[in-house]
Design an enzyme around this catalytic site. Sequence first.
Site, PDB file in Angstrom:
ATOM      1  N   ASP A   1      13.578 -46.915  50.506  1.00 48.62           N
ATOM      2  CA  ASP A   1      13.134 -47.196  51.872  1.00 48.62           C
ATOM      3  C   ASP A   1      12.282 -48.472  51.880  1.00 48.62           C
ATOM      4  OD1 ASP A   1      11.902 -47.009  54.553  1.00 48.62           O
ATOM      5  OD2 ASP A   1      12.781 -45.010  54.551  1.00 48.62           O
TER       6      ASP A   1
ATOM      7  N   SER B   1      13.639 -46.768  60.100  1.00 47.78           N
ATOM      8  CA  SER B   1      14.359 -45.968  59.100  1.00 47.78           C
ATOM      9  C   SER B   1      15.290 -44.976  59.788  1.00 47.78           C
ATOM     10  CB  SER B   1      13.369 -45.218  58.212  1.00 47.78           C
ATOM     11  OG  SER B   1      12.610 -46.139  57.474  1.00 47.78           O
TER      12      SER B   1
ATOM     13  N   ASP C   1      11.065 -36.285  57.319  1.00 45.67           N
ATOM     14  CA  ASP C   1      10.957 -37.727  57.606  1.00 45.67           C
ATOM     15  C   ASP C   1      12.347 -38.272  57.972  1.00 45.67           C
ATOM     16  OD1 ASP C   1       9.412 -39.987  57.923  1.00 45.67           O
ATOM     17  OD2 ASP C   1       9.408 -40.540  55.807  1.00 45.67           O
TER      18      ASP C   1
ATOM     19  N   THR D   1      14.642 -40.546  57.057  1.00 43.19           N
ATOM     20  CA  THR D   1      15.814 -40.765  56.192  1.00 43.19           C
ATOM     21  C   THR D   1      16.486 -39.451  55.781  1.00 43.19           C
ATOM     22  OG1 THR D   1      14.745 -42.783  55.448  1.00 43.19           O
ATOM     23  CG2 THR D   1      16.654 -42.053  54.184  1.00 43.19           C
TER      24      THR D   1
ATOM     25  N   ARG E   1      12.685 -39.117  66.350  1.00 41.86           N
ATOM     26  CA  ARG E   1      12.346 -38.798  64.959  1.00 41.86           C
ATOM     27  C   ARG E   1      11.079 -37.955  64.802  1.00 41.86           C
ATOM     28  NH1 ARG E   1      10.970 -44.276  61.930  1.00 41.86           N
ATOM     29  NH2 ARG E   1      10.084 -42.831  60.434  1.00 41.86           N
TER      30      ARG E   1
ATOM     31  N   GLU F   1      16.139 -40.371  48.171  1.00 42.32           N
ATOM     32  CA  GLU F   1      15.334 -41.419  48.804  1.00 42.32           C
ATOM     33  C   GLU F   1      14.002 -41.654  48.091  1.00 42.32           C
ATOM     34  OE1 GLU F   1      13.188 -42.763  52.974  1.00 42.32           O
ATOM     35  OE2 GLU F   1      13.068 -40.699  52.306  1.00 42.32           O
TER      36      GLU F   1
ATOM     37  N   ASP G   1       8.333 -48.212  51.291  1.00 43.36           N
ATOM     38  CA  ASP G   1       8.088 -48.628  52.676  1.00 43.36           C
ATOM     39  C   ASP G   1       6.679 -48.250  53.146  1.00 43.36           C
ATOM     40  OD1 ASP G   1       9.076 -49.347  55.486  1.00 43.36           O
ATOM     41  OD2 ASP G   1       8.508 -47.253  55.761  1.00 43.36           O
ATOM     42  N   LYS G   2       6.314 -47.002  52.927  1.00 37.61           N
ATOM     43  CA  LYS G   2       5.035 -46.529  53.478  1.00 37.61           C
ATOM     44  C   LYS G   2       3.861 -47.330  52.905  1.00 37.61           C
ATOM     45  CE  LYS G   2       6.904 -41.879  54.050  1.00 37.61           C
ATOM     46  NZ  LYS G   2       7.283 -42.032  55.457  1.00 37.61           N
TER      47      LYS G   2
ATOM     48  N   HIS H   1       3.699 -50.866  54.350  1.00 33.47           N
ATOM     49  CA  HIS H   1       3.087 -50.848  55.693  1.00 33.47           C
ATOM     50  C   HIS H   1       1.569 -51.011  55.601  1.00 33.47           C
ATOM     51  CE1 HIS H   1       6.295 -50.039  58.523  1.00 33.47           C
ATOM     52  NE2 HIS H   1       6.729 -48.997  57.852  1.00 33.47           N
TER      53      HIS H   1
ATOM     54  N   ASP I   1      17.275 -49.380  53.404  1.00 31.04           N
ATOM     55  CA  ASP I   1      17.554 -49.226  54.837  1.00 31.04           C
ATOM     56  C   ASP I   1      17.105 -50.443  55.645  1.00 31.04           C
ATOM     57  OD1 ASP I   1      14.893 -48.653  54.344  1.00 31.04           O
ATOM     58  OD2 ASP I   1      14.832 -46.868  55.615  1.00 31.04           O
ATOM     59  N   HIS I   2      16.147 -51.185  55.096  1.00 33.82           N
ATOM     60  CA  HIS I   2      15.665 -52.401  55.765  1.00 33.82           C
ATOM     61  C   HIS I   2      14.720 -53.122  54.819  1.00 33.82           C
ATOM     62  CE1 HIS I   2      11.853 -50.292  56.311  1.00 33.82           C
ATOM     63  NE2 HIS I   2      12.537 -49.272  56.785  1.00 33.82           N
TER      64      HIS I   2
ATOM     65  N   HIS J   1       8.437 -53.766  59.430  1.00 33.47           N
ATOM     66  CA  HIS J   1       9.728 -53.934  58.745  1.00 33.47           C
ATOM     67  C   HIS J   1      10.234 -55.338  59.054  1.00 33.47           C
ATOM     68  CE1 HIS J   1      10.657 -49.332  59.263  1.00 33.47           C
ATOM     69  NE2 HIS J   1       9.591 -49.554  58.531  1.00 33.47           N
TER      70      HIS J   1
HETATM   71 ZN    ZN Z   1       8.650 -48.005  57.670  1.00 33.21          ZN
END
Ligand code: ZN
Length: 442
Positions: free
Chosen positions: A50, A101, A153, A155, A166, A312, A317-318, A321, A359-360, A405
């Site tokens: 992620d 995501s 979450d 994903t 989500r 995953e 990602d987290k 951030h 995913d990004h 992102h």
């Molecule tokens: Zn994110």
Amino acid sequence: MWLRRARTIGLLVTILVTIAVPAVLFAKSLLTAESKTYKQAKKVILFLGDGMGDSEITLARNYAVGAAGRLSLDRLPFVGSVTTYAVQEEKPHRPEYVTSSAASASGWSTGEKTSNRRISTTPGTDEDLPTLLELAQKAGYATGDITTADLTDATPAAAVAHVSDRDCRSPAEMKACPKDKKSAGGPGSIAEQEIDHKVNVLLGGGKKRFSQVIENGNKTLMEVAQTRGYTVVTDTAGMQKAQGKHVLGLFHDADMSLEWKGEAARPYPGSGPQTCQQNQRPANEPSLAAMTLKALELLQKSSEKGFLLQVEGASIDKQSHIMSPCQQIGETIAFDSAVKVGLDFAQTHPETLILVMADHGQTAQIIQKPEDSKQPGAFSKLITKDGSLLYVSYATAPQGKAQSHTGTQVRIAAIGPNAQKVSGVLNQTDIFDLIVETLKLR
Ligand SMILES: [Zn+2]
């Protein structure tokens, strides 16, 4: 003169025989091995980092194995690029260049683009879209969905659940999706749907949400899972012992603990120089690699036909951030160890297609040494395996706000049957078609 030339020619012949001939033979044996063993796929493992764009991969490689080193995810032979954009909720559903995501995972799970908060439902019209995992179940494959995040979450959710937002993760969190509530005739929250689907292996965090009582009932989601035949485990030892066709592992109240720690990035003059502190995850929570190994063992026994497993690495990602380079890199390396488990499995199970993608993209950039206080954003100095200083910058949001992102294309890599189709520029929705074709799901 002629003698020297003859000697040179002789030397060249010797070089040709000792290097070129075995090289050709080796290449030929590789080719025949491929055509023999890579006929028909029975198993697909989709590894998903992620927020793991090229920048995040390079960062982890530089820090952990050095600039000229190679991670396990660098060793897959077929590589392409994936565009990740989402679409707008309103017609005519123009591109939303930076995806969440939720929309991205819905994209490869269903083969259809959707808007940024949706989980495997159509933009605007809110129709449920069949997912890869659902199609695989129908075709008789065993299925697994594992993550380092809370299992509800975005994903892991997009693989099996269908909600309009989500955040509708548990029975008590259905405010944004009134029509999806079970009492309204809907499929329920993400957690309820994950259990109702009877996915064979569900491993990750989220104990708190699965401890909630179901709508209009007196049992918790964990208790309901048990009555449906799930073995429910909550720590590493429990996971190792678990057997059976249905295993639900909940190893943390929410997202699972991180592998590494270190200082967050700061505005000029930045944080560091620092070396990350490793081995931070408590031993009662399994690593992503250990969860992957266990999932493979369980799925092998669950169906003769084969399996589809999504793995995953969620906190790359987290942690990006919140501008935490060590934590972000630690999660990337843990993800890479899980990929290694998959590659080792494929060595003895060549009927396995392995895909590794993201995913990004995320914020992190590798930058030159900042010169002065006009340096935008926050950064940190890391001391790498090479012994050099690595400057990591986070500058897509103001201080104190979550970093964003990015809309870049991301890497996809593959090995196994059909892996050769992973090349050039693909859309994330093409991954759906690739897996459908590989496992003959339609
Ligand atoms: Zn994110």
